[in-house]
Design an enzyme around this catalytic site. Structure first.
Site, PDB file in Angstrom:
ATOM      1  CD  GLU A 278      -2.879  -1.133   0.058  1.00  0.00           C
ATOM      2  OE1 GLU A 278      -3.142  -0.049  -0.493  1.00  0.00           O
ATOM      3  OE2 GLU A 278      -3.352  -2.219  -0.333  1.00  0.00           O
ATOM      4  CG  ASP A 359       2.166  -7.205  -5.730  1.00  0.00           C
ATOM      5  OD1 ASP A 359       1.661  -6.778  -4.674  1.00  0.00           O
ATOM      6  OD2 ASP A 359       1.546  -7.936  -6.533  1.00  0.00           O
TER       7      ASP A 359
END
Length: 416
Positions: A278, A359
């Protein structure tokens, strides 16, 4: 309607094509379901849980097809039987100010749509989600949510709609620019006030208690020079057993929110790897990029709207006796459908690329690829995600890449 005009044809073809794309992609997605988990994902589900995830996909897909068919039939029936003009004549009979008339016209349509489609929402929540063990929503919470949503629409949406209508009624040649500026400013303001004033209306947010998880999050955030003042746990279990985590707000108001179900089901390293993902969105400026695209798209929409509001053909296509700004807003929204379809595909492609980048950020800065992959697998378990969606369905509907592709990308990042 007389002679069929080009606006009628464009809008009719667009809404039907949008519907058919949904049908075809859904059928392809069902055809892609396999009795065994995709290669490399055998450890995500136990066999009985995997079968349950496949059934969940089937049930949801079937229900979505019924829902979309009903909504298309509702639109076409109301449109072709003169419903838009009937309602316009009704509100004009009240002889109110043109701005009030416009707000009531759009508001009544929105309210009627909410009431008519409410049974679908009730069925999804209390039958489908209940059947698969997700639903935690009580009838009281469900009703209160709808009341709050309606209240927000009245308190925030109605004044903004009135302002847009007023600009187009009295703003002259630059009305579209004033309206765009107003919508942009309000949208940005809502982004700032939502964490403090709006989201707490629906969920309880409590500070994450001191301990290993909080210390690990703050340690990681400091290592990537990310200032975070609020780490909150949201009572997601109030409505569902599904899990998630998200960022909200900007500047001093930004918050990290973790579903209580996520905190309960994942280890500390897995949770930190998710939060690193995030934070990666923030560091890679994905949120800012999305806001810029949305703002530019809004500018184009309002400019085009200013042109088509003057077109009698657009109103003829909807069997209207009189032209008006408020009806033109709705009709242009439908006319914009072809552009919206293409734009949606492009934005979802970009969103999937952003997920890969976030990611990669998590793996490179936190250095726990196994924990990130494990966290993603647990999220799939918690949400009964379909492990093998059809590529065309992914192309049309997915904002996140399928689990298998994400794990492969994580492995490539590890190896590089």
């Amino acid at each position: 309607m007389g002679v069929m005009n080009v606006f009628f044809v464009i809008i009719l073809v667009a809404v039907v094509v949008e519907f058919l794309l949904g049908v075809v992609s859904s059928l392809l997605n069902l055809s892609a379901l396999k009795a065994e988990a995709p290669e490399g994902l055998e450890d995500v589900y136990e066999p009985d849980k995997y079968a349950k995830s496949q059934e969940y996909t089937k049930v949801n897909t079937g229900f979505d097809l019924i829902t979309s068919t009903f909504k298309l039939a509702l639109l076409l029936t109301f449109w072709l039987f003169g419903g838009f003009n009937w309602l316009d004549e009704l509100v004009r009979e009240w002889e109110l100010h043109v701005i009030v008339t416009g707000v009531l016209y759009i508001g009544l349509l929105g309210l009627a749509y909410m009431v008519i489609t409410l049974p679908f929402s009730i069925y999804r929540t209390f039958v489908i989600e209940e059947q698969f063990g997700f639903n935690k929503t009580t009838l009281g919470t469900f009703v209160l949510d709808r009341v709050k949503e309606l209240g927000l629409a009245i308190v925030l949406g109605a004044p903004l709609l009135a302002a847009v209508l007023a600009f187009f009624e009295y703003g002259g040649d630059l009305a579209w620019l004033y309206a765009w500026a107003a919508v942009t400013i309000v949208s940005l303001a809502i982004q700032f006030i939502a964490p403090t004033w709006i989201m707490p209306l629906f969920n309880k947010f409590t500070p994450l208690e001191p301990g290993e998880l909080r210390d690990s999050i703050l340690e990681y955030a400091a290592s990537v020079k990310f200032t975070v003042n609020n780490i909150l746990v949201m009572d997601g279990s109030k409505r569902s057993s599904k899990s998630n985590a998200f960022f909200t707000g900007f500047g001093k108001n930004k918050r990290i929110a973790l579903f209580d179900t996520l905190v309960e089901n994942q280890t500390v390293p897995e949770l930190v790897s998710v939060l690193a993902h995030e934070i990666g969105h923030y560091k890679k400026k994905h949120i800012i990029q999305s806001m810029i695209v949305s703002t530019v798209n809004g500018l184009i929409i309002f400019f085009l709207l200013s042109i088509f509001l003057k077109s009698e053909g657009l109103f003829d296509a909807f069997l209207m006796d009189e032209m008006s700004v408020y009806a033109g807003l709705l009709f242009f929204g439908l006319l914009y459908t072809p552009v919206d379809i293409v734009l949606s595909m492009a934005l979802q492609y970009v969103s999937r690329r952003h997920e890969y980048e976030a990611d990669r950020w998590s793996v490179e800065t936190y250095g726990r690829p196994d924990e990130l992959a494990g966290s993603l697998k647990k999220l799939s378990q918690d949400n009964l995600s379909n492990l093998g969606p059809h590529p065309f369905y992914v192309f049309l509907h997915y904002t996140h890449p399928p689990l298998r592709e994400r794990i492969r990308a994580i492995e490539r990042t590890r190896a590089s």
